[in-house]
Design a protein around this motif. Structure first.
Motif, PDB file in Angstrom:
ATOM      1  N   GLU A 158       8.124  88.581  -5.534  1.00 63.31           N
ATOM      2  CA  GLU A 158       8.986  87.407  -5.355  1.00 63.31           C
ATOM      3  C   GLU A 158       9.819  87.495  -4.069  1.00 63.31           C
ATOM      4  OE1 GLU A 158      11.298  85.137  -8.627  1.00 63.31           O
ATOM      5  OE2 GLU A 158      12.794  86.451  -7.688  1.00 63.31           O
ATOM      6  N   GLN A 159       9.770  86.450  -3.321  1.00 68.83           N
ATOM      7  CA  GLN A 159      10.571  86.309  -2.105  1.00 68.83           C
ATOM      8  C   GLN A 159      11.613  85.206  -2.357  1.00 68.83           C
ATOM      9  OE1 GLN A 159       9.820  88.394   0.639  1.00 68.83           O
ATOM     10  NE2 GLN A 159       8.402  89.272  -0.861  1.00 68.83           N
ATOM     11  N   LYS A 160      12.829  85.394  -1.799  1.00 65.77           N
ATOM     12  CA  LYS A 160      13.903  84.435  -2.065  1.00 65.77           C
ATOM     13  C   LYS A 160      14.586  84.039  -0.755  1.00 65.77           C
ATOM     14  CE  LYS A 160      17.997  83.737  -4.998  1.00 65.77           C
ATOM     15  NZ  LYS A 160      18.861  84.342  -6.042  1.00 65.77           N
ATOM     16  N   THR A 219      12.406  80.369  -4.437  1.00 69.27           N
ATOM     17  CA  THR A 219      11.661  81.615  -4.636  1.00 69.27           C
ATOM     18  C   THR A 219      10.165  81.335  -4.710  1.00 69.27           C
ATOM     19  OG1 THR A 219      11.873  81.496  -7.056  1.00 69.27           O
ATOM     20  CG2 THR A 219      13.582  82.713  -5.858  1.00 69.27           C
ATOM     21  N   VAL A 220       9.381  82.313  -4.241  1.00 71.90           N
ATOM     22  CA  VAL A 220       7.921  82.249  -4.309  1.00 71.90           C
ATOM     23  C   VAL A 220       7.396  83.628  -4.672  1.00 71.90           C
ATOM     24  CG1 VAL A 220       5.768  81.846  -3.044  1.00 71.90           C
ATOM     25  CG2 VAL A 220       7.780  80.423  -2.572  1.00 71.90           C
ATOM     26  N   SER A 221       6.518  83.678  -5.676  1.00 70.71           N
ATOM     27  CA  SER A 221       5.784  84.913  -5.985  1.00 70.71           C
ATOM     28  C   SER A 221       4.321  84.532  -6.210  1.00 70.71           C
ATOM     29  CB  SER A 221       6.355  85.607  -7.233  1.00 70.71           C
ATOM     30  OG  SER A 221       6.249  84.767  -8.367  1.00 70.71           O
ATOM     31  N   LEU A 222       3.395  85.417  -5.780  1.00 68.73           N
ATOM     32  CA  LEU A 222       1.955  85.124  -5.831  1.00 68.73           C
ATOM     33  C   LEU A 222       1.231  86.285  -6.498  1.00 68.73           C
ATOM     34  CD1 LEU A 222       1.720  83.880  -2.137  1.00 68.73           C
ATOM     35  CD2 LEU A 222       1.906  82.442  -4.167  1.00 68.73           C
ATOM     36  N   THR A 243      -2.405  84.235   3.220  1.00 72.34           N
ATOM     37  CA  THR A 243      -1.251  83.930   4.074  1.00 72.34           C
ATOM     38  C   THR A 243      -0.239  83.061   3.345  1.00 72.34           C
ATOM     39  OG1 THR A 243      -2.688  84.005   6.016  1.00 72.34           O
ATOM     40  CG2 THR A 243      -0.518  82.991   6.304  1.00 72.34           C
ATOM     41  N   LEU A 244       1.053  83.358   3.590  1.00 73.61           N
ATOM     42  CA  LEU A 244       2.157  82.530   3.070  1.00 73.61           C
ATOM     43  C   LEU A 244       3.078  82.171   4.237  1.00 73.61           C
ATOM     44  CD1 LEU A 244       3.988  81.293   0.861  1.00 73.61           C
ATOM     45  CD2 LEU A 244       5.096  83.541   0.674  1.00 73.61           C
ATOM     46  N   VAL A 245       3.351  80.870   4.382  1.00 72.03           N
ATOM     47  CA  VAL A 245       4.285  80.371   5.392  1.00 72.03           C
ATOM     48  C   VAL A 245       5.325  79.517   4.675  1.00 72.03           C
ATOM     49  CG1 VAL A 245       4.600  78.973   7.477  1.00 72.03           C
ATOM     50  CG2 VAL A 245       2.525  80.374   7.192  1.00 72.03           C
ATOM     51  N   VAL A 246       6.609  79.779   4.938  1.00 71.14           N
ATOM     52  CA  VAL A 246       7.701  79.024   4.316  1.00 71.14           C
ATOM     53  C   VAL A 246       8.503  78.325   5.403  1.00 71.14           C
ATOM     54  CG1 VAL A 246       9.840  79.180   2.966  1.00 71.14           C
ATOM     55  CG2 VAL A 246       7.854  80.580   2.345  1.00 71.14           C
ATOM     56  N   LYS A 247       8.732  77.023   5.192  1.00 69.65           N
ATOM     57  CA  LYS A 247       9.577  76.229   6.074  1.00 69.65           C
ATOM     58  C   LYS A 247      10.777  75.710   5.286  1.00 69.65           C
ATOM     59  CE  LYS A 247       5.950  74.595   9.223  1.00 69.65           C
ATOM     60  NZ  LYS A 247       5.296  73.378   9.802  1.00 69.65           N
ATOM     61  N   ILE A 248      11.940  75.723   5.938  1.00 67.08           N
ATOM     62  CA  ILE A 248      13.154  75.205   5.317  1.00 67.08           C
ATOM     63  C   ILE A 248      13.681  74.092   6.206  1.00 67.08           C
ATOM     64  CG2 ILE A 248      15.485  75.746   4.501  1.00 67.08           C
ATOM     65  CD1 ILE A 248      14.582  78.633   4.144  1.00 67.08           C
ATOM     66  N   ASP A 249      13.760  72.900   5.642  1.00 71.16           N
ATOM     67  CA  ASP A 249      14.190  71.713   6.386  1.00 71.16           C
ATOM     68  C   ASP A 249      13.347  71.513   7.632  1.00 71.16           C
ATOM     69  OD1 ASP A 249      16.204  71.277   4.508  1.00 71.16           O
ATOM     70  OD2 ASP A 249      17.629  72.529   5.594  1.00 71.16           O
ATOM     71  N   GLY A 250      12.023  71.770   7.492  1.00 72.23           N
ATOM     72  CA  GLY A 250      11.087  71.539   8.572  1.00 72.23           C
ATOM     73  C   GLY A 250      10.995  72.646   9.600  1.00 72.23           C
TER      74      GLY A 250
END
Length: 206
Positions: A81-83, A47-50, A60-67
Motif C-alpha cells: 500500500e502506498q499513501k 491509497t493504492v495497493s496491488l 507500472t503504477l503512475v499516480v497524479k494528484i490534481d493533474g
C-alpha cells in the motif's frame, strides 16, 4: 481403444485446467484503491495497493494528484500500500494508472485507470483584519504666531510732562534741616523788617 479414450480424456482435462488457470489469472489482477479526508488531521488521503499481478515482467503504477504526476514505480507480482496526503481545506483529484505487462493496450481489463476525488473537509475560519486608526500630526509652522487683537496691550507711561514739553525737574534732595526752624527764621525776618519800617516812619514825623 481404451488408450485412445484415455488420451482424449487427458487432453480434455489439460485444456480445462489451462482454461481455469487463465481465468484465474485474469481475475487475479487486483487493485485496491481508497480515498478519504481526516478533518482532525486536516488532510485528505489516497491509497493504492496491488496484488496478484504477473511476475515475469515489470508492471507500472503512475499516480497524479490534481493533474500533476506525483509518483511512478514498477513492480512484479504485488505492490504494498502506498499513501498520499494533501490539505483537507480544498478539493483534490487522485488518479492511479495501472499498466499490467500482459495487458499493455488496456484491452483485457487488467490495466486500468482508477480516479478518486476528495471534497473539502476542513473549514477554515474567516480571517478578520483589524485596521489601526490613523492619526494626523499637524506639522509645526515656521511662521511666528501673531497675537490676536483681543490680547491686552500695556498702558502708556503716565509720567507728567511740564509745560513747554520739557520734563519736570526732580525734587530737591533732603538736607536734614527741620522745616519748623526755617518757618520761625522767616517770621523773625518779617518782624524785624516791620519794626524797622515803623521806626523810620516815627522819625520822619518827629
Amino acid at each position: 481403444m481404451a488408450r485412445r479414450v484415455l488420451g482424449a480424456f487427458a487432453v480434455t482435462v489439460t485444456a480445462a485446467l489451462a482454461t481455469l488457470a487463465l481465468a484465474g489469472t485474469a481475475q487475479a489482477h487486483t487493485p485496491v484503491v481508497n480515498k478519504g479526508c481526516d478533518a482532525k488531521a486536516g488532510k485528505s488521503w489516497f491509497t493504492v495497493s496491488l496484488k496478484d499481478y504477473g511476475k515475469d515482467k515489470d508492471n507500472t503504477l503512475v499516480v497524479k494528484i490534481d493533474g500533476v504526476e506525483a509518483f511512478k514505480t514498477t513492480f512484479k507480482g504485488k505492490l504494498e500500500e502506498q499513501k498520499w496526503e494533501r490539505g483537507g481545506d480544498a478539493k483534490h483529484t487522485y488518479e492511479a494508472t495501472i499498466t499490467a505487462y500482459d495487458d499493455p493496450n488496456f484491452q483485457k481489463g487488467w490495466s486500468k485507470v482508477e480516479t478518486r476525488t476528495t471534497e473539502e473537509c476542513v473549514k477554515t475560519p474567516p480571517t478578520t483584519t483589524t485596521t489601526k486608526p490613523t492619526t494626523t500630526t499637524k506639522p509645526a509652522s515656521s511662521t511666528p504666531e501673531v497675537p490676536s487683537s483681543s490680547a491686552e496691550v500695556p498702558p502708556p507711561s503716565t509720567t507728567p510732562v511740564a509745560p513747554g514739553g520739557s520734563a519736570p525737574e526732580p525734587p530737591l534732595a533732603a538736607t536734614g534741616a527741620s522745616p519748623l526752624w526755617l518757618l520761625l527764621s522767616g517770621l523773625g525776618l518779617v518782624g524785624a523788617g516791620a519794626g524797622t519800617l515803623l521806626f523810620l516812619r516815627r522819625r520822619q514825623s518827629a
